[in-house]
Design a protein around this motif. Structure first.
Motif, mmCIF file in Angstrom:
data_model
loop_
_atom_site.group_PDB
_atom_site.id
_atom_site.type_symbol
_atom_site.label_atom_id
_atom_site.label_comp_id
_atom_site.label_asym_id
_atom_site.label_seq_id
_atom_site.Cartn_x
_atom_site.Cartn_y
_atom_site.Cartn_z
ATOM 1 N N SER A 120 -5.593 8.624 1.742
ATOM 2 C CA SER A 120 -7.039 7.816 1.443
ATOM 3 C C SER A 120 -6.710 7.002 2.568
ATOM 4 O O SER A 120 -6.351 6.755 3.245
ATOM 5 N N THR B 195 -0.335 7.608 1.208
ATOM 6 C CA THR B 195 -1.581 8.573 0.910
ATOM 7 C C THR B 195 -2.370 9.028 1.650
ATOM 8 O O THR B 195 -2.703 8.354 3.001
ATOM 9 N N ARG C 103 -3.095 6.996 -10.833
ATOM 10 C CA ARG C 103 -3.914 6.627 -9.984
ATOM 11 C C ARG C 103 -3.274 6.330 -8.557
ATOM 12 O O ARG C 103 -4.408 6.027 -7.955
ATOM 13 N N ARG C 104 -2.466 6.329 -8.559
ATOM 14 C CA ARG C 104 -1.727 5.154 -7.008
ATOM 15 C C ARG C 104 -1.915 6.449 -6.028
ATOM 16 O O ARG C 104 -1.338 7.426 -5.924
ATOM 17 N N GLY C 105 -2.201 5.280 -5.833
ATOM 18 C CA GLY C 105 -2.835 6.018 -3.694
ATOM 19 C C GLY C 105 -3.940 6.543 -4.418
ATOM 20 O O GLY C 105 -4.131 6.814 -3.331
ATOM 21 N N GLN C 106 -4.375 6.762 -4.852
ATOM 22 C CA GLN C 106 -6.303 6.987 -5.478
ATOM 23 C C GLN C 106 -6.895 5.867 -4.608
ATOM 24 O O GLN C 106 -6.736 5.177 -4.809
ATOM 25 N N PRO C 107 -8.471 6.218 -4.189
ATOM 26 C CA PRO C 107 -8.996 5.539 -4.083
ATOM 27 C C PRO C 107 -9.731 4.204 -5.483
ATOM 28 O O PRO C 107 -9.881 5.023 -6.448
ATOM 29 N N MET C 108 -9.284 2.648 -4.993
ATOM 30 C CA MET C 108 -9.796 1.918 -6.583
ATOM 31 C C MET C 108 -11.050 2.217 -6.229
ATOM 32 O O MET C 108 -12.175 2.439 -4.904
ATOM 33 N N ARG D 87 1.105 -1.037 0.333
ATOM 34 C CA ARG D 87 -0.430 -0.242 0.002
ATOM 35 C C ARG D 87 0.468 1.635 0.490
ATOM 36 O O ARG D 87 1.850 1.663 0.861
ATOM 37 N N VAL E 242 -6.262 0.970 -2.858
ATOM 38 C CA VAL E 242 -6.048 2.019 -3.075
ATOM 39 C C VAL E 242 -5.939 1.668 -4.337
ATOM 40 O O VAL E 242 -4.936 0.407 -4.811
ATOM 41 N N SER E 243 -5.289 2.207 -5.342
ATOM 42 C CA SER E 243 -4.660 2.330 -6.923
ATOM 43 C C SER E 243 -3.273 1.806 -6.408
ATOM 44 O O SER E 243 -2.442 2.448 -5.434
#
Length: 265
Positions: A160, A158, A171-176, A155, A165-166
């Protein structure tokens, strides 16, 4: 209803009933009352409790609906699950599959899990289901280990608060997202050649496996977050191989009970 049944492409009974329900809600919102039922719209029927016992009661419905075919739960086989599972390489993806297969989570519930919902020390997970209803689920040892590996090794850093997450890309670190989850399953269906594998099919497999293991319906209803036990009862469907297995077990017990003790010489 007549227009939808006469003009192709003809929708399914479930789709037609859903559209009729939307119209009834619109009518109720606009006029502040239900659609009046007249003539053939009124129908008297007999009903019992969800479990089939109690005195029958006469009820009147003014709702026009099509008869829908009974929903059949088709779980994945152990061989299909093994083939699909084998194609995953990241701990995040393995954790997602484990939560669906071993805890029966819906895809939307998986995406909504917060970091604060996970209690590694107690091996428990708080889940927000439909209607924001919360339930607490136990985490099997294998699922717990995969989650720990994901958090400690994969992980990214981030802000988030969501658990999943991605892992790469812009989008790395952003919600899936739901689209990302669908893409993940689509990719692994092609690799594993298990076209039936989808998030809800894993949830069905969990429910069917729990029933076969002898779990009570109220307990399974809580685990799966069902609001009505009739939904849980859909999983009480015995496959032919289960019938033969139960028959062989019962016959063996009967023969054992009838067998006479050996005579002493």
């Amino acid at each position: 209803m007549r227009d939808q049944l006469q003009h192709p492409p003809q929708p399914t009974p479930q789709t037609i009933n859903h559209r009729l329900g939307v119209l009834r809600c619109l009518y109720r919102f606009h006029y502040g009352k239900e659609v009046p039922g007249k003539g053939s719209f009124r129908r008297t029927y007999t009903t019992r409790s969800p479990l089939g016992y109690g005195r029958p009661q006469q009820k009147i419905t003014t709702t026009l609906r099509l008869r829908q075919p009974r929903r059949v739960i088709v779980p994945l086989s152990a061989e299909q699950v093994a083939r699909f599972w084998k194609g995953f390489r990241s701990f995040r993806d393995l954790a997602i599959i484990a939560l669906m297969l071993l805890d029966g989570l819906r895809s939307c519930e998986v995406l909504q899990v917060q970091l604060d919902d996970l209690s590694l020390s107690d091996a428990r997970l708080r889940v927000r289901g439909k209607g924001r209803k919360e339930r607490s689920l136990p985490l099997p040892a294998d699922t717990l280990q995969v989650l720990q590996n994901y958090l400690h090794l994969e992980r990214p850093l981030t802000n988030s608060s969501l658990l999943f997450v991605s892992l790469k890309g812009r989008r790395r670190g952003q919600p899936m997202t739901a689209a990302g989850l669908r893409s993940l399953f689509r990719h692994h269906r092609l690799i594993s050649r298990v076209p039936q594998a989808n998030p809800h099919r894993f949830r069905h497999s969990f429910g069917a496996d729990m029933v076969r293991a002898g779990m009570s319906l109220p307990a399974l209803m809580h685990l799966m977050g069902h609001a009505n036990i009739q939904t849980t009862m859909l999983y009480v469907q015995i496959a032919p191989q289960d019938v033969w297995r139960e028959y062989a077990h019962a016959v063996q017990q009967r023969l054992t009970a009838l067998s006479l003790p050996e005579k002493a010489p």
